[in-house]
Scaffold this motif. Structure first.
Motif, short mmCIF file in Angstrom:
data_model
loop_
_atom_site.label_atom_id
_atom_site.label_comp_id
_atom_site.label_asym_id
_atom_site.label_seq_id
_atom_site.Cartn_x
_atom_site.Cartn_y
_atom_site.Cartn_z
N VAL A 130 0.92 -1.34 0.02
CA VAL A 130 0.03 0.01 0.12
C VAL A 130 0.97 1.25 0.22
N GLY A 131 1.95 1.31 0.79
CA GLY A 131 2.84 2.34 0.80
C GLY A 131 3.62 2.64 -0.56
N THR A 132 3.90 1.46 -1.47
CA THR A 132 4.46 1.79 -2.34
C THR A 132 3.46 2.35 -3.71
N LYS A 133 2.04 1.76 -3.36
CA LYS A 133 1.08 2.54 -4.38
C LYS A 133 0.81 3.87 -3.96
N VAL A 134 0.91 4.16 -2.90
CA VAL A 134 0.40 5.55 -2.39
C VAL A 134 1.56 6.53 -2.68
N LEU A 135 2.88 6.29 -2.62
CA LEU A 135 3.89 6.93 -2.76
C LEU A 135 4.12 7.33 -4.37
N ALA A 136 3.77 6.16 -5.22
CA ALA A 136 3.89 6.44 -6.45
C ALA A 136 2.73 7.09 -7.06
N GLY A 137 1.59 7.10 -6.42
CA GLY A 137 0.35 7.63 -6.85
C GLY A 137 0.67 9.16 -6.57
N LEU A 138 0.69 9.29 -5.32
CA LEU A 138 0.84 10.82 -5.00
C LEU A 138 2.03 11.58 -5.70
N THR A 139 3.20 10.91 -5.82
CA THR A 139 4.60 11.54 -6.44
C THR A 139 4.03 11.65 -8.11
N SER A 140 3.35 10.90 -8.65
CA SER A 140 2.96 11.02 -10.14
C SER A 140 1.78 12.35 -10.02
N ILE A 141 0.82 12.44 -9.22
CA ILE A 141 0.14 13.46 -9.18
C ILE A 141 0.87 14.94 -8.98
N ILE A 142 1.83 14.94 -8.07
CA ILE A 142 2.55 16.18 -7.92
C ILE A 142 3.47 16.41 -9.14
N LEU A 143 4.15 15.38 -9.66
CA LEU A 143 4.81 15.71 -10.77
C LEU A 143 3.86 16.29 -11.99
N VAL A 144 2.83 15.60 -12.24
CA VAL A 144 2.05 15.97 -13.32
C VAL A 144 1.72 17.74 -13.15
N PHE A 145 1.14 17.76 -11.83
CA PHE A 145 0.91 19.40 -11.47
C PHE A 145 2.00 20.23 -11.94
N TYR A 146 3.23 19.78 -11.37
CA TYR A 146 4.66 20.43 -11.65
C TYR A 146 4.84 20.78 -13.15
N LEU A 147 4.66 19.64 -13.85
CA LEU A 147 4.94 19.81 -15.23
C LEU A 147 3.82 20.63 -16.05
N LEU A 148 2.44 20.32 -15.42
CA LEU A 148 1.47 21.41 -16.04
C LEU A 148 1.46 22.65 -15.84
N LEU A 149 2.11 23.06 -14.60
CA LEU A 149 2.47 24.40 -14.46
C LEU A 149 3.29 25.04 -15.18
#
Length: 155
Positions: A130-149
């Protein structure tokens, strides 16, 4: 704006945050926390890296990290660990606890104990997935927002 102070502070804080996230994930069956909370803490350390580093460094570092593969491994590992319960005739049954399995399968002592890490059975495995899934998912979201901005260079 990324200064030398921010970069130096981030370097040390990120190591501490990632270590704390791993601690929360591994001790989830003994203390408050678990896979979701530890993964969120872990992702916050990676978010700190994303915010404090230059665009080229972030692209280079995260190009090599397959976040979607980590998320899939987390989901499949969690379901696979839950399916181990079919060995005990029930989905999600903790079949490794008190089984003598070398990792997390030691017998639980009777009475009050300080909490032995090696007695969780399948719970630590589920927390890790679960930790692996959550860290990958949240990091992906943050990375997408960073790239979209479109933050490309320091101002």
């Amino acid at each position: 704006m990324t200064t030398l102070i921010i970069k130096t502070t981030t370097r040390y804080l990120t190591a501490l945050i990632l270590t704390f996230g791993a601690y929360i994930i591994l001790h989830g069956h003994l203390t408050p926390g678990g896979g979701f909370q530890g993964g969120a803490v872990f992702a916050s350390g990676l978010a700190l890296l994303i915010v404090a580093c230059e665009d080229e460094v972030i692209r280079e570092r995260f190009k090599k990290v397959p976040l979607s593969a980590f998320e899939s491994i987390g989901a499949l590992g969690f379901l696979g660990t839950a399916a181990l319960g079919f060995m005990g005739y029930t989905f999600f049954k903790n079949v490794i606890a008190n089984s003598g399995f070398p990792l997390f399968g030691d017998p639980t002592p009777i009475g009050i104990n300080p909490g032995y890490l090696n007695t969780g059975g399948t719970l630590p495995y589920m927390n890790i997935f679960v930790g692996t899934k959550v860290l990958a998912g949240l990091t992906s979201i943050i990375l997408v927002f960073y790239l979209l901005l479109g933050v490309r260079k320091d101002e």
